[in-house]
Design an enzyme around this catalytic site. Structure first.
Site, PDB file in Angstrom:
ATOM      1  N   SER A  61       0.872  -1.174   0.000  1.00 46.58           N
ATOM      2  CA  SER A  61       0.000   0.000   0.000  1.00 46.58           C
ATOM      3  C   SER A  61       0.913   1.228   0.000  1.00 46.58           C
ATOM      4  O   SER A  61       1.407   1.651   1.033  1.00 46.58           O
ATOM      5  CB  SER A  61      -0.891  -0.012   1.251  1.00 46.58           C
ATOM      6  OG  SER A  61      -1.592   1.203   1.372  1.00 46.58           O
ATOM      7  N   HIS A 185      -3.856  -5.429   2.586  1.00 45.32           N
ATOM      8  CA  HIS A 185      -3.022  -6.466   3.182  1.00 45.32           C
ATOM      9  C   HIS A 185      -3.771  -7.775   3.428  1.00 45.32           C
ATOM     10  O   HIS A 185      -3.193  -8.722   3.960  1.00 45.32           O
ATOM     11  CB  HIS A 185      -2.432  -5.970   4.512  1.00 45.32           C
ATOM     12  CG  HIS A 185      -1.385  -4.923   4.347  1.00 45.32           C
ATOM     13  ND1 HIS A 185      -0.766  -4.308   5.410  1.00 45.32           N
ATOM     14  CD2 HIS A 185      -0.834  -4.377   3.244  1.00 45.32           C
ATOM     15  CE1 HIS A 185       0.119  -3.432   4.961  1.00 45.32           C
ATOM     16  NE2 HIS A 185       0.092  -3.453   3.651  1.00 45.32           N
ATOM     17  N   GLU A 194      -5.078  -1.916   9.075  1.00 45.81           N
ATOM     18  CA  GLU A 194      -4.426  -2.487  10.255  1.00 45.81           C
ATOM     19  C   GLU A 194      -5.124  -2.070  11.545  1.00 45.81           C
ATOM     20  O   GLU A 194      -5.531  -0.915  11.695  1.00 45.81           O
ATOM     21  CB  GLU A 194      -2.960  -2.016  10.348  1.00 45.81           C
ATOM     22  CG  GLU A 194      -2.090  -2.368   9.173  1.00 45.81           C
ATOM     23  CD  GLU A 194      -0.705  -1.734   9.269  1.00 45.81           C
ATOM     24  OE1 GLU A 194      -0.345  -1.228  10.360  1.00 45.81           O
ATOM     25  OE2 GLU A 194       0.022  -1.722   8.261  1.00 45.81           O
ATOM     26  N   GLU A 237       2.302  -9.117   7.288  1.00 45.26           N
ATOM     27  CA  GLU A 237       2.931  -8.525   8.466  1.00 45.26           C
ATOM     28  C   GLU A 237       2.669  -9.321   9.740  1.00 45.26           C
ATOM     29  O   GLU A 237       2.920  -8.839  10.844  1.00 45.26           O
ATOM     30  CB  GLU A 237       2.473  -7.075   8.618  1.00 45.26           C
ATOM     31  CG  GLU A 237       2.877  -6.218   7.424  1.00 45.26           C
ATOM     32  CD  GLU A 237       2.392  -4.793   7.506  1.00 45.26           C
ATOM     33  OE1 GLU A 237       1.772  -4.431   8.528  1.00 45.26           O
ATOM     34  OE2 GLU A 237       2.623  -4.026   6.546  1.00 45.26           O
ATOM     35  N   ASP A 272      -4.333   1.787  11.300  1.00 40.15           N
ATOM     36  CA  ASP A 272      -3.910   2.377  10.027  1.00 40.15           C
ATOM     37  C   ASP A 272      -5.075   2.183   9.072  1.00 40.15           C
ATOM     38  O   ASP A 272      -5.318   1.073   8.593  1.00 40.15           O
ATOM     39  CB  ASP A 272      -2.645   1.694   9.503  1.00 40.15           C
ATOM     40  CG  ASP A 272      -2.257   2.174   8.103  1.00 40.15           C
ATOM     41  OD1 ASP A 272      -2.856   3.152   7.623  1.00 40.15           O
ATOM     42  OD2 ASP A 272      -1.363   1.566   7.493  1.00 40.15           O
ATOM     43  N   GLU A 327      -3.921   6.401  11.744  1.00 38.69           N
ATOM     44  CA  GLU A 327      -3.020   6.681  10.633  1.00 38.69           C
ATOM     45  C   GLU A 327      -3.795   6.770   9.323  1.00 38.69           C
ATOM     46  O   GLU A 327      -4.685   5.961   9.069  1.00 38.69           O
ATOM     47  CB  GLU A 327      -1.972   5.562  10.559  1.00 38.69           C
ATOM     48  CG  GLU A 327      -0.973   5.682   9.433  1.00 38.69           C
ATOM     49  CD  GLU A 327      -0.059   4.461   9.376  1.00 38.69           C
ATOM     50  OE1 GLU A 327       0.417   4.139   8.268  1.00 38.69           O
ATOM     51  OE2 GLU A 327       0.178   3.820  10.433  1.00 38.69           O
ATOM     52  N   ASP A 354       1.005   9.097   6.789  1.00 33.40           N
ATOM     53  CA  ASP A 354       1.853   8.145   6.073  1.00 33.40           C
ATOM     54  C   ASP A 354       1.792   8.472   4.583  1.00 33.40           C
ATOM     55  O   ASP A 354       2.675   9.143   4.049  1.00 33.40           O
ATOM     56  CB  ASP A 354       1.383   6.716   6.348  1.00 33.40           C
ATOM     57  CG  ASP A 354       2.132   5.662   5.540  1.00 33.40           C
ATOM     58  OD1 ASP A 354       3.224   5.961   5.030  1.00 33.40           O
ATOM     59  OD2 ASP A 354       1.625   4.524   5.401  1.00 33.40           O
ATOM     60  N   LYS A 380       9.130   6.122   7.129  1.00 31.60           N
ATOM     61  CA  LYS A 380       9.564   4.962   6.338  1.00 31.60           C
ATOM     62  C   LYS A 380      10.725   5.423   5.460  1.00 31.60           C
ATOM     63  O   LYS A 380      10.535   6.238   4.549  1.00 31.60           O
ATOM     64  CB  LYS A 380       8.422   4.444   5.454  1.00 31.60           C
ATOM     65  CG  LYS A 380       7.238   3.863   6.220  1.00 31.60           C
ATOM     66  CD  LYS A 380       6.107   3.522   5.252  1.00 31.60           C
ATOM     67  CE  LYS A 380       4.960   2.804   5.947  1.00 31.60           C
ATOM     68  NZ  LYS A 380       3.805   2.596   5.033  1.00 31.60           N
ATOM     69  N   HIS A 408       8.152  -0.251   9.403  1.00 32.15           N
ATOM     70  CA  HIS A 408       8.561  -1.240   8.407  1.00 32.15           C
ATOM     71  C   HIS A 408       7.756  -1.061   7.140  1.00 32.15           C
ATOM     72  O   HIS A 408       6.947  -0.147   7.014  1.00 32.15           O
ATOM     73  CB  HIS A 408       8.338  -2.645   8.969  1.00 32.15           C
ATOM     74  CG  HIS A 408       6.891  -2.963   9.226  1.00 32.15           C
ATOM     75  ND1 HIS A 408       6.415  -4.229   9.465  1.00 32.15           N
ATOM     76  CD2 HIS A 408       5.772  -2.167   9.293  1.00 32.15           C
ATOM     77  CE1 HIS A 408       5.114  -4.212   9.661  1.00 32.15           C
ATOM     78  NE2 HIS A 408       4.706  -2.972   9.563  1.00 32.15           N
ATOM     79  N   LYS A 431       6.583   0.651  14.444  1.00 32.58           N
ATOM     80  CA  LYS A 431       5.560  -0.227  13.863  1.00 32.58           C
ATOM     81  C   LYS A 431       6.286  -1.226  12.979  1.00 32.58           C
ATOM     82  O   LYS A 431       6.824  -0.866  11.922  1.00 32.58           O
ATOM     83  CB  LYS A 431       4.569   0.606  13.048  1.00 32.58           C
ATOM     84  CG  LYS A 431       3.494  -0.206  12.344  1.00 32.58           C
ATOM     85  CD  LYS A 431       2.444   0.716  11.755  1.00 32.58           C
ATOM     86  CE  LYS A 431       2.485   0.729  10.262  1.00 32.58           C
ATOM     87  NZ  LYS A 431       1.291   1.354   9.647  1.00 32.58           N
TER      88      LYS A 431
END
Length: 469
Positions: A61, A185, A194, A237, A272, A327, A354, A380, A408, A431
């Protein structure tokens, strides 16, 4: 030995030896596989001090404003996802120019790569479209590791030095563990990408990791009992992806697990949303953006929400659950939704950028104009493509009192750079997935080692994760 007559030549010889440990002797890249089985780039850099290695992560993503991850697009290899062009760029373009350079000059070498050797730009800065952000980043990380060794420092010490942070005391981050997956995901109907747990009530990182692991395994049993064995398969993840459509149902299941684990008083929740994934494209400029929480289901398009309605939806979560961080609640271009939302809820809930910020100093500067668009940065390193630019973005946010969550990517490697990064930057948060899958646990295990090494020179961020001491 310490007389005036000998001091100068001894210092001179020592400095010459010290400098010799910092010169780049060889630089070589290769193609390896990441945790999703896709190619990524790994780089070896050698000085007289030793060999130093780094690998670039890769996201699924991804924000449209990220620096370019260079892929070969050759359909006959790895479905077009090979990185041999990026490898060639390191071996044939970057390596000859960096030979003999001093690894202690992090910012200068990063700038040489992305400005002089690459040179591609867009409205948000250096886009790394020629050499690839993945190629430049892997070299940049190697340089940072080699410099730490040349100065007989740990990696987190070197990062702290680069960021003008204290090198005598450190902060261990709160792990934000992704335990339930949705969005891009997962193959379930969940819109949100998430749902995470934050063990803010722990007294140390070691205890936080234990608490997180116990909640994770309790959640596995709760999900198995409610949805069946298949629902406990894990995603990229390490989180679970139960067959759930409603976000509130996922949160309720998580709350049951937290209660049953016995850690209710020590756990907070984060999410997230990755709202850019379900923002409906506008038909013409000026149209109000709409969001579709059912974008992955048969109900797609039947219940669209405006940014204001989505904001009220999130506020309902904040009233119902111990939610402390949201997020990407809106699309990466929906600045008009972000600013009033952060003004309204930012004191009690962290609003993390993000896709909005992509670890880009120019995007951060825009977010700081007038009423802040958010109050935390998801950092990131591969979004911006160099260590020095990532540190710059971090410092800009910390100077304004924002939170920093080092992160990550869904496509990871065994490289543990971000563990040291979170400690060196005093981010207070990291994270890096569920306490499952070795490429995720490698980062947590590195943090355990760092905490053990530091002893009483480190404090756990805990409830102060947004603004660690």
């Amino acid at each position: 030995l310490f007389s005036k007559s000998f001091a100068r030549p001894i210092v001179g010889r020592a400095c010459a030896w010290y400098r010799g440990m910092a010169f780049i002797r060889t630089l070589k890249a290769r193609e390896i596989l990441d945790s999703r089985g896709n190619p990524t780039i790994e780089v070896d850099l050698a000085t007289d001090k030793g060999l130093f290695r780094a690998a670039a992560p890769s996201g699924a993503s991804t924000g449209i404003y990220e620096a370019l991850e260079l892929r070969d697009k050759d359909a006959t290899r790895y479905l077009g996802k090979g990185v041999l062009t990026a490898v060639k760029n390191v071996n044939e373009v970057i390596a000859p120019k960096l030979f003999g350079k001093n690894v202690l000059e992090q910012a200068e070498l990063d700038k040489l790569m992305y400005e002089e050797l690459d040179g591609s730009q867009n409205q948000w800065g250096w886009s790394k479209e020629k050499l690839g952000a993945n190629a430049i980043l892997a070299v940049s990380m190697c340089i940072c590791r080699a410099a730490a060794a040349a100065k007989n420092m740990t990696l987190y010490q070197r990062i702290a030095e680069l960021a003008d942070k204290p090198t005598d005391k450190y902060v261990m981050p709160v792990p934000a563990m992704n335990v339930i997956n949705g969005g891009s995901h997962a193959g379930n109907g969940l819109a949100c990408q998430e749902f995470m747990i934050l063990p803010v009530g722990a007294s140390s990182f070691r205890e936080a990791l234990q608490i997180g692991s116990e909640v994770y395994h309790t959640l596995k049993k709760v999900i198995k009992d409610k949805y069946g064995q298949d629902a406990t398969n894990v995603g990229d993840e390490g989180g679970f992806a139960p067959c759930v459509v409603e976000n509130d149902e996922a949160l309720d299941v998580l709350m049951v697990a937290i209660e049953k684990s016995g850690h209710k008083d020590k756990i907070k929740i984060a999410t997230d949303v990755a709202a850019s994934e379900f923002c409906v494209p506008v038909e013409k400029e000026g149209d109000e953006r709409k969001y579709d929480l059912y974008w992955k289901t048969a109900k797609k398009g039947t219940n669209l929400m405006t940014g204001k309605q989505l904001a009220d939806y999130y506020k309902g979560w904040c009233d119902k659950y111990p939610l402390v961080s949201i997020e990407d609640p809106f699309d990466q271009d929906d600045w008009d939704a972000y600013r009033p939302f952060t003004a309204d809820i930012g004191d009690r809930v962290q609003v993390v950028g993000d896709d909005l910020l992509v670890t880009n100093p120019k995007r951060v500067a825009k977010a700081l104009e007038g009423e802040p668009a958010c109050n935390a940065l998801l950092l990131k390193v591969n979004q911006i493509g160099s260590v020095s630019e990532a540190i710059q973005a971090c410092k800009m946010c910390q100077d304004k009192g924002w939170g920093i969550m080092v992160s990550h990517r869904s496509g990871e490697t065994e490289d543990v750079f971000i563990a040291d990064l979170s400690v060196g930057l005093r981010s207070g948060q990291i994270k890096t997935g569920a306490p499952c899958r070795s490429e995720r646990n490698a980062k947590y295990n590195q943090l355990l080692r760092i905490e053990e090494e530091l002893g009483d020179r480190a404090v756990y961020a805990g409830v102060n994760f947004r603004r660690p001491a």
